[in-house]
Enzyme design. Structure first.
Site, PDB file in Angstrom:
ATOM      1  N   ASP A   1      38.042  52.354  49.587  1.00 22.45           N
ATOM      2  CA  ASP A   1      37.338  52.549  48.444  1.00 22.45           C
ATOM      3  C   ASP A   1      36.307  53.573  48.352  1.00 22.45           C
ATOM      4  O   ASP A   1      35.208  53.370  48.880  1.00 22.45           O
ATOM      5  CB  ASP A   1      36.957  51.163  47.499  1.00 22.45           C
ATOM      6  CG  ASP A   1      36.684  51.611  46.312  1.00 22.45           C
ATOM      7  OD1 ASP A   1      36.935  52.640  45.825  1.00 22.45           O
ATOM      8  OD2 ASP A   1      36.221  50.585  45.383  1.00 22.45           O
TER       9      ASP A   1
ATOM     10  N   ASP B   1      39.015  51.779  37.153  1.00 21.68           N
ATOM     11  CA  ASP B   1      39.386  50.580  37.083  1.00 21.68           C
ATOM     12  C   ASP B   1      40.151  49.902  35.689  1.00 21.68           C
ATOM     13  O   ASP B   1      39.663  50.405  34.579  1.00 21.68           O
ATOM     14  CB  ASP B   1      38.157  49.614  37.094  1.00 21.68           C
ATOM     15  CG  ASP B   1      37.531  49.528  38.745  1.00 21.68           C
ATOM     16  OD1 ASP B   1      37.983  50.780  39.302  1.00 21.68           O
ATOM     17  OD2 ASP B   1      36.481  49.066  39.052  1.00 21.68           O
TER      18      ASP B   1
HETATM   19  C1  GLA Z   1      35.894  49.718  42.535  1.00 22.82           C
HETATM   20  C2  GLA Z   1      37.163  49.417  42.735  1.00 22.82           C
HETATM   21  C3  GLA Z   1      37.538  48.126  42.131  1.00 22.82           C
HETATM   22  C4  GLA Z   1      36.898  47.086  43.036  1.00 22.82           C
HETATM   23  C5  GLA Z   1      35.338  47.520  43.195  1.00 22.82           C
HETATM   24  C6  GLA Z   1      34.447  46.638  44.183  1.00 22.82           C
HETATM   25  O1  GLA Z   1      35.505  49.753  41.305  1.00 22.82           O
HETATM   26  O2  GLA Z   1      37.991  50.387  41.813  1.00 22.82           O
HETATM   27  O3  GLA Z   1      39.040  48.077  42.149  1.00 22.82           O
HETATM   28  O4  GLA Z   1      37.473  47.260  44.262  1.00 22.82           O
HETATM   29  O5  GLA Z   1      34.864  48.730  43.355  1.00 22.82           O
HETATM   30  O6  GLA Z   1      33.198  46.879  44.228  1.00 22.82           O
END
Ligand code: GLA
Length: 662
Positions: free
Chosen positions: A397, A461
């Site tokens: 990520d 998200d």
């Molecule tokens: C980001 C990602 C999420 C999750 C969070 C974890 O927002 O897009 O899917 O993995 O980080 O902190």
């Protein structure tokens, strides 16, 4: 908790005889007393008497004691049951917003009719007053739109919002206005083999595949044609071992129980770059547990994957998201787990013993999005550790990698770099590790993601609202051509069951119809399917959504095509996915007319909101007699030779499989 402010007064009502007086008690219920977290918000979670960023409510320089801070696009539907008399409130943009980009519009609707519209409101505007007569109104809807310029910085406040009512205390309708209804038939007692019909592994690296099968237990398994080095456990259906010889192996798999026998041909591909030949299916901890994930929760989830029977439908990965890392590395630089994960290797073994696989999470940056340690300058060391533990899948990520990226020329190569570094580190391991990119679609990741991994997030998200889920799902159009076996667009994880992104969970705010849309659309899009809800609290409806083998077959189809939208008109959309056997999976969706804000709500009165949707054979490039099969109910419903037309509920779907009648 504040007490309901009761205003009582007497209405002197003279009877026809002119002699008796009656009193009606009018009470006042404040919006902030009704359960702020049930309000749908476009970002974060609403709280009573606080802004969406947890500050005192402040609009146009004035502080307000009471109200609810939300974030566009936000909405809530209230049941009044005809005994309310007045809704009053002030609305505006919270002063906590730093950017002038904030712009939004507030609406109030009574029984589908717009009765108040604020016009576009911006940062610094004085709060606008609302007074609405609620006489005879059954349902009241409050809405904040993004004024059609995106939701950035749209912190929207309902201030001093309250309802005067006489008898029935108003409630938030939530999803109660639609009862869950189950379409998936119960599996038959005789065996059916489910799950991916094709799977791959690198020569010489450990292979693990669980033959998913439903039917009365015990089921015993056999397999003919396995590549050398692989063996089948006849009782568990787990195929494991290491195959050295490259090739495509057609394996005849059989499942037997006291009632019957099922046989299916599957393909095992041993070769380089043969991971994730169908979209990964499993569970991820983020949408339920957020940073409160622990080894105990992952174990319980793996147990539930088995006890709920989900494992028998092809669900495989148990993915730990952010929140497992210790604050500091070991003296030699090794990554270390925090106290919630006392023994990662043991956890991996525990999961593998069930025939399941396990995933982990990191960031190419200094820190993860949750503020935990990332892999920057430790990529090889971290990949080595993952392999040592027995990890099968890494979600990588971007998060704080922005700090490094900002130091560069911000070229295409700089977007790709961190993912290539990790790809190489993973490839050097003695086990296969799927690489899942998470950088929210930057630099059109779909155009190059497959050079570094097997799947890539295409958007920001997801959250458990219609707006979020449908905006993400229906926007998957420019990346279609890049989906294929081993390369998948990832529109984020499923928001079904109990979700919460932290220690406390709530039932998804998607209605049952919206959940059918969610699963049907993700199946059509050949999206990775990662359950976001708490595995140990799956209700019957949620399980029914996740165990429909004909729906899952569409997602797992070996051809690996992503659906395209072939028709779009006034909120009616038809999406089509080509399947390996020459048939077509067709989703007819009723998104509602976006120009009609009333369609954003699930009103109790539903009759008027089903819409007829028609698809002509010419739009599907087919002709002649076609069998139409309703995929959710698993029933053939018609034979047609020109077109198919059906009623589709608002925010709902009818998912069919259309195949030529031979
Ligand atoms: C980001 C990602 C999420 C999750 C969070 C974890 O927002 O897009 O899917 O993995 O980080 O902190």
């Amino acid at each position: 908790m504040r007490k309901t402010l009761i205003l009582s007064f007497c209405l002197l009502c003279m009877t026809a005889m002119g002699q008796k007086s009656k009193s009606t008690t009018v009470s006042e219920l404040w919006l902030d007393e009704m359960g702020a977290n049930k309000i749908e918000t476009g970002w974060s979670i609403s709280q009573a008497n606080k802004s969406i960023d947890s500050n005192p409510l402040t609009v146009g320089g004035v502080k307000y004691e009471r109200g609810i801070g939300t974030h566009a696009i936000s909405k809530v539907l209230l049941n009044l049951n005809g005994t309310a008399s007045k809704f009053s409130a002030l609305v505006g943009v919270d002063d906590e917003v730093k950017s002038a980009a904030a712009s939004m519009e507030f609406y109030v609707l009574c029984d589908r009719k717009v009765v108040f519209r604020s016009g576009v409101m911006k940062k610094g505007d004085a709060a606008k007053e609302i007074n609405v007569n609620l006489k005879g109104v059954q349902q009241l809807a409050l809405l904040v739109t993004d004024a059609n310029d995106g939701i950035s910085f749209d912190h929207a406040d309902w201030l001093n919002a309250r309802i005067a009512y006489a008898k029935n205390k108003p409630t938030i309708a939530g999803i109660a206005s639609q009862k869950p209804y189950i379409l998936t038939p119960k599996p038959s007692v005789s065996p059916r083999i489910n799950g991916a019909r094709i799977t791959g592994a690198t020569p010489g690296k450990p292979f693990l595949y669980h033959i998913a099968a439903t039917g009365n237990s015990p089921i015993t398994f056999s397999a003919e044609g396995l590549p050398e080095g692989l063996t089948l456990d006849k009782e568990t259906g787990i195929i494991s071992g290491k195959a050295d010889q490259e090739g495509e192996y057609i394996v005849k798999v059989t499942a037997r129980n006291e009632v019957g026998t099922a046989t299916r041909a599957m393909k095992i591909v041993i070769g380089k770059n043969k991971l994730a030949l169908t979209p990964p299916m499993g569970w991820n901890s983020w949408n339920c547990w957020g940073l409160s994930v622990s080894a105990e929760k992952v174990k319980a989830s793996a147990d539930a994957m088995v006890s709920s029977g989900l494992i028998n439908h092809g669900w495989t990965y148990m993915n730990i998201d952010d929140g497992w890392e210790a604050p500091e590395r070991a003296a030699n630089g090794d990554i270390v787990c925090n106290d919630k994960f006392p023994d990662m290797k043991q956890l991996c073994d525990y999961v593998h013993a069930k025939g399941l696989k396990i995933g982990i999470y990191s960031s190419p940056g200094r820190l993860t999005c949750g503020g935990y340690l990332g892999s920057l300058n430790h990529e090889q060391q971290d990949a080595d550790m993952y392999a040592k533990w027995g990890i099968d899948y890494l979600k990588y990520d971007w998060c704080s990698y922005g700090e490094e990226f900002d130091k560069t020329d911000k070229s295409h190569a700089e977007y790709v770099k961190p993912y290539t570094t990790m790809k190489n580190a993973l490839a050097a391991q003695n086990r296969d590790i799927v690489h899942s990119l998470c950088q929210y679609g930057m630099d059109n990741v779909w155009e190059w993601g497959s050079t570094t991994g097997q799947l890539w997030r295409t958007t920001g998200d997801i959250t458990d609202t219609w707006q979020s889920m449908s905006d993400i799902g229906f926007s998957q159009t420019q990346n279609t051509q890049y989906a294929r076996p081993g390369s998948w667009n990832d529109p984020d994880m499923l928001v079904v069951g109990k979700v919460g992104w932290g220690p406390s969970l709530h039932a998804t705010r998607l209605t049952p119809d919206e959940q059918y849309t969610h699963i049907s659309l993700w199946a059509l899009l050949a999206s990775p399917l990662l359950i976001g809800g708490d595995m140990s609290q799956m209700d019957e409806f949620t399980l029914s959504l996740l165990t429909n083998d004909e729906v899952l077959d569409i997602n797992q189809d070996p051809l690996g095509k992503q659906a395209v939208c072939v028709s779009k008109q006034n909120g009616k959309e038809v999406w089509v996915k080509e399947l390996e056997d020459g048939s077509k999976a067709v989703g007819l969706f009723n998104r509602g007319d976006n120009t009609n804000v009333a369609d954003l709500f699930n009103w109790a009165q539903k009759e008027s909101v089903s819409t007829g949707i028609k698809i002509n054979w010419s739009e599907l490039n087919i002709s002649g007699k076609q069998q139409i099969r309703n995929v959710w109910s698993q029933k053939n419903i018609a034979i047609q030779d020109q077109a198919f037309e059906t009623a589709v509920p608002l925010h709902g779907v009818v998912l069919v499989r259309i195949s030529p009648v031979r």
